[in-house]
Design a protein around this motif. Structure first.
Motif, PDB file in Angstrom:
ATOM      1  N   THR A 151       5.307  -2.256  -0.395  1.00 43.73           N
ATOM      2  CA  THR A 151       5.620  -2.171   0.801  1.00 43.73           C
ATOM      3  C   THR A 151       5.048  -0.865   1.690  1.00 43.73           C
ATOM      4  O   THR A 151       5.511  -0.723   2.931  1.00 43.73           O
ATOM      5  CB  THR A 151       6.968  -2.502   1.194  1.00 43.73           C
ATOM      6  N   ASP A 152       4.728   0.026   0.835  1.00 46.78           N
ATOM      7  CA  ASP A 152       4.180   1.374   1.415  1.00 46.78           C
ATOM      8  C   ASP A 152       2.730   0.940   2.036  1.00 46.78           C
ATOM      9  O   ASP A 152       2.201   1.970   2.386  1.00 46.78           O
ATOM     10  CB  ASP A 152       4.118   2.444   0.510  1.00 46.78           C
ATOM     11  N   GLY A 153       1.958  -0.200   1.627  1.00 40.23           N
ATOM     12  CA  GLY A 153       0.825  -0.581   2.245  1.00 40.23           C
ATOM     13  C   GLY A 153      -0.263  -0.119   1.351  1.00 40.23           C
ATOM     14  O   GLY A 153      -1.248   0.152   1.780  1.00 40.23           O
ATOM     15  N   LEU A 154      -0.070   0.205   0.046  1.00 38.76           N
ATOM     16  CA  LEU A 154      -0.849   0.672  -0.795  1.00 38.76           C
ATOM     17  C   LEU A 154      -1.124  -0.192  -1.990  1.00 38.76           C
ATOM     18  O   LEU A 154       0.142  -0.719  -2.537  1.00 38.76           O
ATOM     19  CB  LEU A 154      -0.715   2.094  -1.375  1.00 38.76           C
ATOM     20  N   VAL A 155      -2.290  -0.378  -2.707  1.00 36.06           N
ATOM     21  CA  VAL A 155      -2.623  -0.912  -4.021  1.00 36.06           C
ATOM     22  C   VAL A 155      -2.878   0.189  -4.757  1.00 36.06           C
ATOM     23  O   VAL A 155      -4.006   0.984  -4.452  1.00 36.06           O
ATOM     24  CB  VAL A 155      -3.685  -2.054  -3.904  1.00 36.06           C
ATOM     25  N   LYS A 156      -2.143   0.176  -5.924  1.00 36.69           N
ATOM     26  CA  LYS A 156      -2.703   1.521  -6.773  1.00 36.69           C
ATOM     27  C   LYS A 156      -3.220   0.928  -8.014  1.00 36.69           C
ATOM     28  O   LYS A 156      -2.762  -0.069  -8.401  1.00 36.69           O
ATOM     29  CB  LYS A 156      -1.430   2.226  -7.135  1.00 36.69           C
ATOM     30  N   VAL A 157      -3.960   1.512  -8.557  1.00 36.82           N
ATOM     31  CA  VAL A 157      -4.746   1.063 -10.041  1.00 36.82           C
ATOM     32  C   VAL A 157      -4.571   2.208 -11.054  1.00 36.82           C
ATOM     33  O   VAL A 157      -4.850   3.436 -10.869  1.00 36.82           O
ATOM     34  CB  VAL A 157      -6.291   0.928  -9.867  1.00 36.82           C
TER      35      VAL A 157
END
Length: 407
Positions: free
Chosen positions: A94-100
């Motif tokens: 919900t922080d608005g990030l997709v992390k790889v």
């Protein structure tokens, strides 16, 4: 059919799980924003080596231990997915990030910003799915399905979606890839079946939205595909089935079965019996039950029913490569093992026919001793609220979970 062989507590409410496509690894995403990967014990070389006087629920095969754990997102972690070879783990919060991140170490190697809603308001992710080695699907609360071509930037940093489709009238609740077509040269699927709001849909990576159903009259919370059959689970307890693949779905004729009236079907996954040819799906309910359903053209039966939790609903459900079913919800995860013929010698499985209702932040990877920071769980819009023990703390965990029967 399935026996619980391991129950282990979690330090925070579980929102997401990802199952490694090859190895016995399980990724867990929490309301606190933490992401954790645990190693499941390897399967025994020969299941018949188990003592005949012990059931699988008391005859453990090893321990579950933490590979790594980190505070990955400043908000809650809403969804997780491995890439096809399992070398990378995608997470979205919900922080608005997709992390790889790399699966082995948890090191972040790329970030993608979740696109805003058309009105400019922040949008929250609901699902991630790696369609093929180059294509990542990201679904959101605003009904968007964003398609990313990961070849556009080798670092994945700042990648923008190549396409965006909105096949539903509300948040996307499930997404399942369809089998590749007979003419496919890559061997990868180009289409997927999704549920969201009160509709089901099929979308093509090249053609866009291929089919969108009419309003089904209830919120559709879950879905899966097995063979040429597509399934959707509703908030009122109805299981819908369409036969004949996409053409059958377009025909608009569905079979409707009442699984448990008034109880939401929150999550489901396919179970396939290669040797017997049985088609089975597992359905997780809002009351904490998991029902194993044998599906067929003439009859649809519940062949097993187990309990994940007496209070919490089932939030996550999946089958790992070794054939063990994994259920999650609240602050526990359970691992279930298929009974062997030895286990069934003295027990006859109960079979119930379903009622046919057709006419009706920080990214430093932490060690195993880390503790989750408390955070209030953020729920998806309009999702049926389940019983929650807010703020309940089950105490410290050393992240080494022994199976029953192990010292």
């Amino acid at each position: 059919m399935f026996n619980s062989i391991c129950t282990f507590p979690l330090p925070s409410d579980l929102l997401a799980q990802g199952i490694h496509p090859i190895s016995p690894l399980l990724a867990l995403g929490f309301a606190s924003g933490h992401v954790q990967i645990v190693r499941l014990p390897a399967l025994p070389l020969n299941s018949s080596q188990k003592s005949r006087d012990q059931s699988s629920s008391t005859n453990g095969h090893g321990t579950v231990d933490t590979a790594w754990r980190t505070r990955r997102h400043k908000g809650s972690c809403r969804t997780l997915a491995f890439n096809l070879d399992g070398s990378q783990l995608f997470s979205a919060g919900t922080d608005g990030l997709v992390k790889v991140a790399t699966t082995e170490t948890g090191e972040v190697i790329g970030k993608i910003a979740v696109p805003s809603e058309p009105n400019g308001h922040p949008d929250s992710p609901t699902l991630l799915h790696a369609l093929d080695p180059q294509t990542l699907l990201l679904a959101t609360d605003s009904s968007a399905i964003h398609i990313y071509d990961l070849r556009a930037d080798s670092t994945i940093q700042g990648v923008k979606p190549q396409q965006t489709h909105r096949p539903h009238d509300d948040y996307v609740s499930s997404l399942t890839a369809l089998s590749p077509s007979e003419t496919s040269t890559s061997g990868f699927s180009r289409q997927w079946f999704s549920t969201g709001g009160s509709t089901v849909a099929v979308t093509d990576v090249r053609k866009g939205i291929v089919f969108q159903s009419e309003d089904l009259g209830e919120e559709v919370l879950s879905g899966t595909v097995i063979g040429d059959k597509m399934f959707a689970g509703g908030e009122k307890g109805a299981l819908r089935m369409w036969e004949g693949g996409v053409k059958g779905l377009m025909g608009g004729v569905d079979k409707k079965f009442m699984m448990q009236k008034g109880e939401s079907l929150d999550v489901m996954c396919k179970l396939w019996e290669e040797h017997t040819g049985e088609e089975l799906i597992a359905v997780g309910l809002g009351d904490g039950a998991v029902k194993i359903v044998q599906v067929g053209t003439k009859r649809t039966n519940v062949v097993d029913s187990v309990k994940h939790d007496e209070v919490e609903g089932v939030v996550t459900l999946g089958l790992e490569p070794g054939g063990r079913m994994i259920s999650g919800g609240g602050s526990i995860v359970k691992i279930w093992e298929k009974e062997t013929s030895d286990d069934l010698d003295d027990e006859e499985a109960d079979v119930d026919q379903i009622q046919d209702d057709s006419n009706d932040g920080a990214d430093g990877v932490e060690g195993a001793a880390s503790q989750d920071e408390s955070s209030e769980e953020e729920r998806r819009p309009k999702r049926k609220k389940r019983k929650r023990n807010k703020g309940k703390n089950r105490g410290e965990s050393n992240h080494i979970m022994a199976f029953k029967g192990m010292d």
